[in-house]
Scaffold this motif. Structure first.
Motif, short mmCIF file in Angstrom:
data_model
loop_
_atom_site.label_atom_id
_atom_site.label_comp_id
_atom_site.label_asym_id
_atom_site.label_seq_id
_atom_site.Cartn_x
_atom_site.Cartn_y
_atom_site.Cartn_z
N PRO A 109 -1.79 24.75 -6.16
CA PRO A 109 -2.09 23.42 -5.61
C PRO A 109 -1.93 23.41 -4.09
O PRO A 109 -1.02 24.04 -3.56
N ARG A 110 -2.83 22.71 -3.42
CA ARG A 110 -2.72 22.55 -1.96
C ARG A 110 -2.67 21.06 -1.65
O ARG A 110 -3.34 20.26 -2.30
N MET A 111 -1.90 20.71 -0.62
CA MET A 111 -1.76 19.30 -0.28
C MET A 111 -2.95 18.82 0.53
O MET A 111 -3.45 19.50 1.40
N PHE A 112 -3.39 17.64 0.20
CA PHE A 112 -4.43 17.03 1.02
C PHE A 112 -4.01 15.62 1.38
O PHE A 112 -3.87 14.77 0.51
N ASN A 113 -3.78 15.38 2.65
CA ASN A 113 -3.33 14.05 3.07
C ASN A 113 -4.49 13.28 3.70
O ASN A 113 -5.15 13.76 4.60
N MET A 114 -4.70 12.07 3.17
CA MET A 114 -5.81 11.27 3.68
C MET A 114 -5.47 10.54 4.97
O MET A 114 -6.33 9.93 5.57
N MET A 115 -4.19 10.58 5.37
CA MET A 115 -3.83 9.89 6.62
C MET A 115 -3.94 10.84 7.81
O MET A 115 -3.55 12.00 7.72
N PHE A 116 -4.43 10.32 8.93
CA PHE A 116 -4.46 11.10 10.16
C PHE A 116 -3.05 11.11 10.75
O PHE A 116 -2.46 10.08 11.00
N LYS A 117 -2.58 12.30 10.96
CA LYS A 117 -1.22 12.46 11.45
C LYS A 117 -1.24 12.63 12.96
O LYS A 117 -2.14 13.27 13.51
N THR A 118 -0.23 12.07 13.62
CA THR A 118 -0.11 12.30 15.06
C THR A 118 1.36 12.29 15.42
O THR A 118 2.21 12.09 14.57
N ASN A 119 1.65 12.56 16.68
CA ASN A 119 3.04 12.58 17.12
C ASN A 119 3.27 11.57 18.22
O ASN A 119 2.45 11.42 19.12
N ILE A 120 4.40 10.89 18.14
CA ILE A 120 4.76 9.93 19.16
C ILE A 120 5.69 10.63 20.15
O ILE A 120 6.68 11.22 19.73
N GLY A 121 5.36 10.56 21.40
CA GLY A 121 6.22 11.18 22.41
C GLY A 121 5.93 12.65 22.57
O GLY A 121 5.08 13.22 21.87
N PHE B 260 2.16 -7.15 6.09
CA PHE B 260 3.42 -7.22 5.33
C PHE B 260 4.63 -7.07 6.25
O PHE B 260 5.64 -7.75 6.08
N THR B 261 4.52 -6.17 7.22
CA THR B 261 5.67 -5.94 8.10
C THR B 261 5.89 -7.12 9.04
O THR B 261 6.95 -7.23 9.65
N ASN B 262 4.91 -7.99 9.18
CA ASN B 262 5.08 -9.17 10.02
C ASN B 262 5.28 -10.46 9.22
O ASN B 262 5.34 -11.54 9.79
N ASP C 237 9.71 16.32 13.02
CA ASP C 237 9.55 15.40 11.88
C ASP C 237 9.78 13.94 12.25
O ASP C 237 9.17 13.04 11.70
N ASN C 238 10.72 13.73 13.22
CA ASN C 238 11.02 12.35 13.58
C ASN C 238 9.94 11.70 14.43
O ASN C 238 9.87 10.49 14.53
N SER C 239 9.13 12.51 15.06
CA SER C 239 8.11 11.95 15.95
C SER C 239 6.79 11.69 15.22
O SER C 239 5.85 11.17 15.79
N ALA D 3 -0.32 -3.49 15.54
CA ALA D 3 -0.57 -2.17 16.12
C ALA D 3 -1.09 -1.21 15.06
O ALA D 3 -0.74 -1.30 13.88
N ILE D 4 -1.91 -0.28 15.51
CA ILE D 4 -2.43 0.76 14.61
C ILE D 4 -1.34 1.77 14.28
O ILE D 4 -1.20 2.21 13.15
N LEU D 5 -0.55 2.12 15.29
CA LEU D 5 0.56 3.05 15.07
C LEU D 5 1.77 2.29 14.55
O LEU D 5 2.12 1.23 15.09
N MET D 6 2.39 2.79 13.52
CA MET D 6 3.56 2.12 12.96
C MET D 6 4.66 3.13 12.67
O MET D 6 4.40 4.33 12.51
N ASN D 7 5.86 2.63 12.60
CA ASN D 7 7.02 3.44 12.22
C ASN D 7 6.73 4.18 10.91
O ASN D 7 6.21 3.60 9.96
#
Length: 432
Positions: free
Chosen positions: A120-132, A152-154, A137-139, A67-71
């Motif tokens: 300094p400013r944060m720059f995150n290269m990952m696309f963030k999304t929410n589950i549910g 690796f997870t498999n 923070d937990n979603s 899956a593309i989405l992971m924990n």
RNA sequence: GCGGGAUUCGUAUAACGGUUAAUAUAUCAGUUUUCCAAACUGAGGACGGGGUUUCGACUACCCCAUCCCGCACCA
């Protein structure tokens, strides 16, 4: 640098239905590209060939489609949640933007001034999304920035269900996403792209010989899609530039029109990933040798291919121009095994029903056998040849009046424009 | 993200503060054509998006998006 202009490739790719700008009718979306009717076939042919080469034709390889989405814990364990979160600072004097951790002291490495950095400013290269439905923070989840973590997870699942012998590999083809600061150079740096990755698990003692085998296997594959060893530059990544856990990394570079850049990578990652996931998940990542010697966490060698970069390299490598009868001829010298159209069928004249009828018979017959066969009766014969040249069709078959008498046709070769006369029943071996 | 340049039929180009936005090529239909983009007839097809100025904006100005070049970034 390659002497083929990127613009020519972009233009041809669009004109002939290989690749379009993403969201084109709305002005585009930076870093996204859509594969058109011919492009999708070219891409799929390369993927299929890769899968055949590295999975089907080997008995030490296992496929996976994770899956593309992971924990979110996956990205904490892998280091991406912090590693992809780079604090950036801007020099107020020269407006350079730099990673804070790349700067030593208070001196701007670009303009040399001291004390000119802003906050300094944060720059995150990952696309963030929410589950549910609830955004907290937990979603939080991310679109994967690499396919590797799904492997690796498999690892434990594959070991438990198929009990493979070491060394063995897990291969995966799939989309990955990176929020690049500035997507550039057509397919080369996109925000959404596709990877073909292998994690090859080995006993630490054998990593050097296995690594060398992979170098050979990579060249064999590249050669099968028309990229020769002489087109590739092996860049040994220095210890300063490679990831801290890697003892050896090679960037295989291709000479694109914008310069030498990475086509694919081969990295020895040690046991960094499995150890991290073992620690974070509490699940055992050991491999148990069949001779009941001591279990251990395997080390891993990672060949990582970007399909889009391969396609750009293939297009750059095969885009050709020559002069025929004073006219410029543009053609793609695609290897027959990846060409989106393998053979085009034409009646010499389209207003002669007997020629059309016979041609249709040949067309139906070949189409059934090969699939990638195109019917083309537009304009005159020369025009059809040129059109097929531009999309890289290696063979054109023309049915003429002699065909009606003796069941022979002409088969015309793209690269040489030479043609030969063959029996219809022998066509298969000519285009195989 | 920063600086500079650009954005007009599928592609490549043109023109203009005011008639139906032009040309080549490509595409589609037809005529023709006995092997390498011949010719003829016809058809469809564009001013990136939004705003401002103006009697009137594809054209000037502003904002946004995208592309290109350079810088930076690329774990």
């Amino acid at each position: 640098m390659s002497d083929v202009a990127l613009d020519d490739i972009v233009s041809l790719a669009k004109r002939r239905g290989f690749i379009y700008q993403g969201s084109d009718i709305y002005g585009g979306l930076a870093g996204t590209w859509d594969y058109g009717p011919l492009g999708v076939v070219l891409k799929r042919n390369i993927e299929d060939l890769w899968w055949q080469t590295f999975v089907e034709q080997r008995d030490d390889m296992y496929g996976l489609d994770a899956a593309i989405l992971m924990n979110q814990k996956v990205w904490e364990a892998s280091g991406h949640a912090t590693g992809f979160n780079d604090p950036m600072v801007e020099c107020k004097n020269c407006h350079s933007r730099l990673r804070e951790d790349h700067i030593k002291g208070d001196n701007c490495p670009v303009c040399g001034k001291t004390g000119t950095f802003g906050k300094p400013r944060m720059f995150n290269m990952m696309f963030k999304t929410n589950i549910g439905p609830i955004e907290d923070d937990n979603s939080v989840s991310y679109l994967r920035p690499e396919t590797a973590q799904g492997i690796f997870t498999n690892f434990k699942n594959v070991v438990d269900t198929l009990s493979p012998d070491l060394p063995f590999g897990i291969a995966q083809i799939g989309k990955a996403f990176r929020n690049e600061i500035s997507p550039r150079d057509f397919l080369f740096r996109a925000r959404e792209f596709e990877q073909m990755e292998i994690e090859y698990f080995v006993d630490e003692k054998t990593w050097k010989t296995e690594f060398d085998k992979w170098v050979k296997d990579i060249y064999a594959f590249l050669s099968s899609i028309g990229i020769d060893k002489s087109d590739v530059n092996e860049l040994e990544v220095s210890s300063a530039d490679r990831a801290h856990y890697s003892k050896r990394t090679i960037d295989f570079e291709f000479d694109y029109s914008f310069g030498k850049s990475e086509l694919l990578g081969l990295a020895y990652r040690g046991d960094f990933d499995l150890q991290n996931h073992q620690k974070a998940s509490g699940k055992g990542m050991e491999y148990r040798p069949k001779d009941s010697s001591k279990p251990f966490v395997p080390h891993v060698i990672e060949p990582s291919f970007g399909i889009d970069r391969l396609i750009l390299a293939v297009l750059s490598n095969t885009y050709s121009e020559d002069v025929q009868n004073g006219e410029k001829r543009t053609y793609l010298k695609l290897p027959a095994n990846i060409a989106p159209v393998k053979v085009a069928i034409s009646p010499l004249l389209k207003n002669k029903p007997e020629l059309v009828k016979k041609s249709k018979e040949v067309y139906v017959r070949l189409k059934k056998e090969y699939g990638a066969v195109m019917w083309d009766d537009n304009g005159n014969i020369g025009k059809r040849y040129r059109r097929q040249d531009e999309i890289g069709t290696p063979y054109c078959v023309t049915i003429d009046f002699d065909s009606l008498k003796d069941d022979t046709v002409t088969i015309r070769h793209r690269d040489t424009t030479k043609q030969e006369r063959v029996k219809i029943k022998n066509l298969g071996e000519k285009i195989a």
